[in-house]
Design an enzyme around this catalytic site. Structure first.
Site, PDB file in Angstrom:
ATOM      1  CB  THR A 100      -1.365   7.230  -4.811  1.00  0.00           C
ATOM      2  OG1 THR A 100      -1.014   7.324  -3.401  1.00  0.00           O
ATOM      3  CG2 THR A 100      -0.273   7.237  -5.705  1.00  0.00           C
ATOM      4  CG  LEU A 139      -7.502   9.731   3.078  1.00  0.00           C
ATOM      5  CD1 LEU A 139      -6.965  10.894   4.117  1.00  0.00           C
ATOM      6  CD2 LEU A 139      -8.211  10.351   1.987  1.00  0.00           C
ATOM      7  NE  ARG A 140       0.332   5.643   2.406  1.00  0.00           N
ATOM      8  CZ  ARG A 140       0.795   4.834   3.600  1.00  0.00           C
ATOM      9  NH1 ARG A 140       0.294   3.817   3.454  1.00  0.00           N
ATOM     10  NH2 ARG A 140       1.189   5.616   4.555  1.00  0.00           N
ATOM     11  N   GLY A 141      -4.521   5.872  -1.325  1.00  0.00           N
ATOM     12  CA  GLY A 141      -4.888   5.437  -2.746  1.00  0.00           C
ATOM     13  C   GLY A 141      -5.504   6.788  -3.488  1.00  0.00           C
ATOM     14  CG  ASP A 182      -1.702   1.323   1.436  1.00  0.00           C
ATOM     15  OD1 ASP A 182      -2.527   1.493   0.293  1.00  0.00           O
ATOM     16  OD2 ASP A 182      -1.863   1.819   2.351  1.00  0.00           O
TER      17      ASP A 182
END
Lengths: 567, 333
Positions: free
Chosen positions: B276, B271-273, B190
């Site tokens: 990015t 949130l990372r998805g 991830d």
């Protein structure tokens, strides 16, 4: 003279002709025959060419050079040592017992090859099992993977090939490249490296024959020497019915998205060449293909993934010891040990070249690390009639849950099944859970319960796992009602006795084990089995998800072992 | 021997795109490459590093400081003068130890002069360049953790062996591995910004072309490079233009909404998805010299940004790329 040795000598000549492009060769088996090939290489290469052996226990400093710590401390000034990889520049690096080479050393050597350090790598492979191969990082970078195990003593009297004066590089024409690419495709060689190596080998072969351009004879040699040993599937045989496609999903999907496969091949002029390459596929590779295990990189990690100590993991502080051999000096702790003695030692006569601090050997401290040793969970599943009737499907479900847990921890799993006449290793230790699931799904049920066999087979797997420095964890899913004895005869009493004996032997070996009772109502047999095995016993009442969860967490308890430097 | 030119690489469009995006916006957080050996992964990464214009580095600085960074350098390089150097490309060998990666006490100096000096490791060498890790799935977890931490924070903090050192370490992390030989933990996956799946070209003609180009490169790497210099130059211009445009590139609300919708449709946690995905769309739009980010940009990079983040049933064999494509088809048909 057998073909294997003749081929190896041709490979040596090609290698001597263009060492940089071809990288090296691997010689599997064949003791004295290997010496003949090494002698040939000696003769072929200009004098003096350094030949160096790489011992498996070499440490990082000796390999790549650096400070010789023990000598430096003794002398009080820095003592540098040259690394083996520098010494061997322009020569030949021979790796004995290459199948047991640690992956960190292999990584260093591979990097040196990529950087163009200019040495020829000769891997001597003493492995016997199909998955005992040198580290893949090195196998990828050498061109020839040759088997010498069929060579007889009588074959050894051969004339060594002569050195040939280098000619101008022959040209590679489009036809030759296309032929090589077609053969590689037919053999299922997907990586580009072997293909580039094959092109270089064809070129060198033409140069040896004194030709100015490559022709089909060179393609034939390159296919036989380079591509055949890397086959992952059998080329379609125009005469015989096509062999059943291997059950490898990756290969299947590949042949699907490739419309050329199978249709246009028989019409190509390369047919004869493909046939020749097919005949040259070594028997062990054929076996791998037949068992559907030949992935494009089907080489086990060998000893490479063995737990190492003294270098990595969580720091545990320092202890007295000599640095080197993998242990790293803990400088601060060494100083701390030496300082209190300085007033006393200063009174002694000053040794030549002594620094401001006087060290003794017993001041030296090395660092210690704790590392998690990799766990391999060995499942032994009872697929007999009695188990199948009641609970086999649920047992499979339980195994899948444990597999999912293993995935998170990246541990490996192996699968043994016993039914009917005996036990069978369905899946050697692997990290590929897709394969584990497939092996499990295809497991049929029915027949007698050769429990003793199942235990013995699981123990064999565990022994092999432990020999590689990993921690085996055994999980038995059975109802404990054995009815096939160890000698394959029927009879409940005998079978139970044998099973108990096997279980006690397992306990004596000291492996961690869990017995999951999959009978509909918990029975005393399975509990007794667990007791004899000194294993945890876990009845699995009907469709109880909670019990399953407990089983999963019990089985996947991590094993932490402090590592011992030098162990 | 000169490096293989980036533009001469046959196929591998997705990998090349991911590398270009990372070159335009290094803060994207690394590229994970899934694929077999011998597919040209490291060739592509090396080629990109060789393609990029040289950077200014303080002479002799072991931490690779840029002229404006030298005030905070632990090696006190501010006295030296800036020199040109090519973009570093560091290849992390399998089995590297923590000492070599992080840096450690310089034993030589400690013994000779009794000074406590930090010997920079591979992280310092990779500063402002690329750190390539082959078979990252076989690397110990604690090392992967550490690398991702440094990659995300851009700083390497060493507190060991009586040393207390911090230095800048901004680099594009490129990891590669074959999932059939073992997978990275999902938590680690991830943290990679983008992921690509590479295959070797299967068409015979492509493979012949690769062999031809490699042979030509081996025979005369300088001449071969010269033949591709023009195409390499135009890629370089594209990157430079992208970098200039990136700062002014804004993402319209409608595209943000699309991103959120897509993420929830494919089931990406966290949130990372989304972040990015947004960053990657911006960088892609900048590369394409667009005025603003549009939905097509978003959809084009969605598989790169999301593929490795899908909540995954290990035992489900359907590919994550297919799942993303299905979701795109359903949502934005």
């Amino acid at each position: 003279m057998t073909g294997a040795l003749a081929d190896a000598l041709i490979a040596a000549s090609l290698l001597a002709r263009s060492p940089a492009a071809l990288g090296g060769l691997c010689l599997r088996g064949g003791g004295p025959a290997r010496d003949v090939v090494l002698d040939a290489l000696h003769n072929l290469l200009p004098d003096p060419t350094p030949f160096r052996r790489l011992p498996g226990h070499i440490d990082d400093d000796r390999l790549s050079g650096g400070t010789d710590i023990a000598a430096s401390l003794a002398a009080g000034t820095v003592v540098l040592q040259r690394g083996l990889l520098q010494d061997v520049r322009g020569g030949v690096l021979v790796v004995p017992m290459a199948e047991r080479l640690r992956s960190d050393i292999a990584g260093r050597v591979a990097q040196a090859m990529d950087d163009g350090q200019g040495f020829v790598l000769v891997l001597l492979d003493d492995g016997t099992e199909a998955d005992e191969r040198p580290p893949p990082a090195l196998m990828e970078r050498i061109t020839f993977d040759l088997r010498l195990d069929s060579v007889r003593a009588a074959d050894l009297a051969v004339v060594l090939p002569d050195r040939v004066e280098p000619l101008a590089s022959p040209s590679l024409d489009q036809e030759v490249l296309k032929a090589l690419a077609t053969i590689a495709e037919a053999l299922g060689v997907t990586s580009m490296r072997p293909l580039l190596q094959a092109a270089a080998a064809a070129c060198a072969h033409a140069a040896l024959a004194g030709r100015g351009s490559t022709e089909m004879a060179d393609v034939e040699a390159a296919a036989r020497l380079v591509l055949a040993s890397r086959a992952t599937r059998l080329p379609p045989d125009p005469e015989a019915p096509p062999p059943a496609p291997p059950e490898d999903e990756a290969q299947e999907s590949e042949s699907h998205d490739d419309p050329e496969d199978g249709e246009s091949l028989p019409e190509l002029p390369e047919d004869l060449l493909i046939e020749a390459a097919r005949a040259a596929i070594p028997p062990d590779v054929l076996n791998l293909i037949a068992s559907g295990r030949a992935t494009r990189s089907a080489h086990g990690g060998g000893a490479g993934r063995r737990a190492r100590s003294g270098l990595r993991g969580k720091s545990l502080g320092a202890r007295p010891g000599m640095p080197g051999g993998g242990a790293r000096l803990a400088l601060v702790d060494t100083l701390r040990a030496a300082i209190p003695w300085q007033p006393l030692r200063q009174r002694e006569p000053v040794p030549i070249g002594a620094g401001p601090i006087r060290f003794r050997r017993d001041d030296l401290r090395v660092r210690r690390f704790e590392e998690r040793s990799a766990t391999v969970t060995v499942f032994s599943v009872d697929a007999s009639g009695s188990a199948a009737l009641s609970r086999l499907a649920e047992a499979k479900g339980a195994v899948e849950l444990i597999l999912a847990q293993a995935y998170v921890k990246r541990s490996e799993v192996a699968l043994v099944a016993f039914r009917g006449e005996g036990a069978e290793l369905l899946l050697p230790p692997t990290r590929s859970l897709t394969r584990a699931k497939r092996a499990l799904g295809a497991l049929p049920g029915g027949g007698g319960t050769p429990l003793a066999d199942g235990i013995a087979m699981a123990r064999q797997v565990a022994d092999a796992v432990a020999a590689r420095g990993r921690t085996p964890m055994l999980v038995f899913l059975t109802d404990g009602s054995a009815n096939i004895a160890a000698d394959r005869s029927r009879g409940r009493a005998r079978a139970q006795d044998d099973a108990q004996r096997a279980a006690r032997a397992l306990a004596a070996a000291g492996y961690d084990a869990v017995v999951i009772d999959i009978s509909p109502r918990p029975r005393p047999e399975a509990a007794r089995l667990a007791q004899a095995m000194r294993a945890r016993y876990l009845p699995l009442p009907l469709a109880d998800a909670k019990a399953l969860k407990t089983a999963v967490s019990l089985v996947s308890t991590p094993e932490r072992t402090p590592s011992r430097p030098g162990a | 021997m000169a490096r293989f030119p980036f533009s001469a690489i046959v196929g591998q469009d997705e990998m090349k795109l991911a590398l270009l995006i990372a070159a335009v916006d290094p803060a994207i957080g690394g590229v994970m490459v899934f694929g077999d050996r011998g597919t040209g992964k490291s060739t592509a990464a090396r080629a990109l590093a060789a393609l990029l214009p040289p950077i200014m580095v303080m002479e002799g600085c072991r931490f690779g400081c840029a002229p404006d960074e030298s005030s905070a350098c632990p090696g006190q390089c501010s006295a030296s003068k800036p020199v040109k150097r090519s973009v570093p490309f560091v290849d992390l060998p399998l089995g590297a130890t923590e000492d070599r990666v992080l840096g450690s006490l310089d034993l030589e100096r400690a013994l000779r002069t009794g000074e406590k000096v930090f010997e920079p490791g591979l992280l310092a060498r990779a500063h402002r360049g690329f750190l390539y890790i082959d078979e990252i799935n076989l690397l110990e977890d604690h090392l992967v953790d550490l690398l991702l931490d440094v990659a995300a924070s851009g700083e390497n903090v060493v507190e060991r062996e009586g040393l207390s050192v911090r230095h800048r370490a901004r680099f594009v992390l490129i990891g590669s591995g074959n999932p059939e030989e073992g997978e990275l933990r999902p938590q680690l996956l991830d943290r990679f910004g983008l992921s690509v799946e590479v295959r070797t070209p299967r068409a015979i003609d492509d493979r012949v072309e690769i062999m031809r180009r490699c042979a030509a490169h081996d025979a005369d790497s300088i001449g071969f490079g010269a033949r591709w210099a023009e195409e390499d130059g135009s890629i370089l211009q594209q990157i430079a233009r992208g970098q200039r445009k990136l700062a002014r590139m804004d993402v319209p609300d409608a595209v943000l909404l699309d991103a959120a919708q897509l993420c929830s449709a494919v089931g990406v946690d966290g949130l990372r998805g989304e972040l990015t995905l947004m960053r990657a769309s911006r960088a892609y739009a900048a590369l394409k010299a667009a005025k603003t980010v549009r939905r097509e940009h978003l959809l084009h990079v969605a598989p790169l940004a999301l593929r490795h983040r899908l909540r995954r049933d290990v035992l489900d064999e359907s590919g994550s790329t297919a799942r993303i494509e299905r979701a795109i088809a359903e949502q934005f048909a």
